[in-house]
Design a protein around this motif. Structure first.
Motif, PDB file in Angstrom:
ATOM      1  N   LYS A   1      -8.867   6.940   0.320  1.00 24.18           N
ATOM      2  CA  LYS A   1      -8.826   7.645  -0.974  1.00 24.18           C
ATOM      3  C   LYS A   1      -7.406   8.028  -1.389  1.00 24.18           C
ATOM      4  N   GLU A   2      -6.453   7.987  -0.454  1.00 25.73           N
ATOM      5  CA  GLU A   2      -5.060   8.355  -0.756  1.00 25.73           C
ATOM      6  C   GLU A   2      -4.181   7.132  -1.033  1.00 25.73           C
ATOM      7  N   ILE A   3      -4.754   5.938  -0.914  1.00 24.17           N
ATOM      8  CA  ILE A   3      -3.963   4.704  -1.017  1.00 24.17           C
ATOM      9  C   ILE A   3      -4.014   4.123  -2.431  1.00 24.17           C
TER      10      ILE A   3
ATOM     11  N   ARG B   1       4.995  -1.772  11.256  1.00 20.17           N
ATOM     12  CA  ARG B   1       5.682  -0.487  11.069  1.00 20.17           C
ATOM     13  C   ARG B   1       4.728   0.698  11.048  1.00 20.17           C
ATOM     14  N   PHE B   2       3.417   0.419  10.943  1.00 23.50           N
ATOM     15  CA  PHE B   2       2.433   1.492  10.770  1.00 23.50           C
ATOM     16  C   PHE B   2       1.222   1.265  11.665  1.00 23.50           C
ATOM     17  N   LYS B   3       0.527   2.364  11.939  1.00 24.85           N
ATOM     18  CA  LYS B   3      -0.756   2.206  12.632  1.00 24.85           C
ATOM     19  C   LYS B   3      -1.771   1.689  11.613  1.00 24.85           C
ATOM     20  N   PRO B   4      -2.855   1.062  12.080  1.00 25.72           N
ATOM     21  CA  PRO B   4      -3.854   0.541  11.133  1.00 25.72           C
ATOM     22  C   PRO B   4      -4.394   1.646  10.217  1.00 25.72           C
ATOM     23  N   LEU B   5      -4.660   1.279   8.981  1.00 27.98           N
ATOM     24  CA  LEU B   5      -5.201   2.202   7.993  1.00 27.98           C
ATOM     25  C   LEU B   5      -6.571   2.691   8.450  1.00 27.98           C
ATOM     26  N   SER B   6      -6.824   3.969   8.268  1.00 25.36           N
ATOM     27  CA  SER B   6      -8.138   4.518   8.616  1.00 25.36           C
ATOM     28  C   SER B   6      -8.992   4.648   7.357  1.00 25.36           C
ATOM     29  N   THR B   7     -10.299   4.713   7.536  1.00 25.85           N
ATOM     30  CA  THR B   7     -11.187   4.881   6.377  1.00 25.85           C
ATOM     31  C   THR B   7     -10.900   6.209   5.677  1.00 25.85           C
TER      32      THR B   7
ATOM     33  N   LEU C   1       0.859  -1.180   0.000  1.00 24.52           N
ATOM     34  CA  LEU C   1       0.000   0.000   0.000  1.00 24.52           C
ATOM     35  C   LEU C   1       0.896   1.231   0.000  1.00 24.52           C
ATOM     36  N   ASN C   2       0.681   2.106  -0.966  1.00 25.08           N
ATOM     37  CA  ASN C   2       1.433   3.349  -1.054  1.00 25.08           C
ATOM     38  C   ASN C   2       0.473   4.518  -0.917  1.00 25.08           C
TER      39      ASN C   2
END
Length: 184
Positions: free
Chosen positions: A93-95, A83-89, A45-46
């Motif tokens: 749109k930025e992923i 390495r990251f916090k969980p993705l938020s809703t 995921l970028n």
């Protein structure tokens, strides 16, 4: 197959975030029966605008149907990459999603670092480095950020929690290739 693999990964992330998705898995499996065969994948995921890494989880070995591997790795990349916090809703749109389907890793015999340098093909070879209980991998795409052999392997050694000079220990090296699918 690009569209179906990316759509599957995105639908899996939406499900994990309790969002609506309308992906038809049954139709996808009818249209692309190879998704039912065992396969190994990495889901990356970028985050836009500069394609900053936001999550990357995968499998090196093909031990379950490819579609299940993509679903599990997409959800893990979104929610469980340490390495990251969980993705938020809000971030959805930025992923941009990238799915890499891996070939089976093959051991690479080499005499020394100079010999290894001759046998590795940057931008083509994904690399698994193993030493005792330590292991790490970089997809072939990582060569884009670390194009020099020494930088690539120093970083891979550190990723495996080994000294940056770990090639001097003559670790096991396996190489693999990927078919990469990228969201447009």
């Amino acid at each position: 197959m690009n569209d179906i693999v990316i759509a599957l990964a995105k639908a899996a992330i939406l499900v994990a975030l309790n969002q609506h998705e309308d992906f038809n898995l049954e139709n996808a499996l009818k249209q692309y029966p190879q998704l039912k065969e065992n396969g190994a994948s990495f889901v990356t995921l970028n985050k836009e605008p500069n394609e900053q890494l936001r999550g990357c989880i995968g499998s090196l070995q093909a031990y379950r149907p490819l579609y299940k591997d993509i679903i599990a790795n997409a959800q893990s990349a979104a929610l469980h990459d340490p390495r990251f916090k969980p993705l938020s809703t809000e971030e959805l749109k930025e992923i941009k999603v990238e799915v890499s389907i891996l070939s089976e890793p093959k051991p690479l015999d080499y005499k020394d670092i100079s010999d290894l340098k001759k046998k590795i093909t940057p931008l083509e070879d994904g690399v698994v480095l193993k030493y005792k209980t330590y292991q790490a991998t970089y997809l072939p795409q990582v060569w884009e950020q670390l194009p020099k052999f020494d930088d690539f392997f120093h970083s891979l050694c550190l990723k495996a929690n080994l000294p940056s000079s770990c090639l001097e220990l003559h670790p096991d090296i396996l190489i693999y290739h990927v078919t990469k699918y990228k969201e447009k």
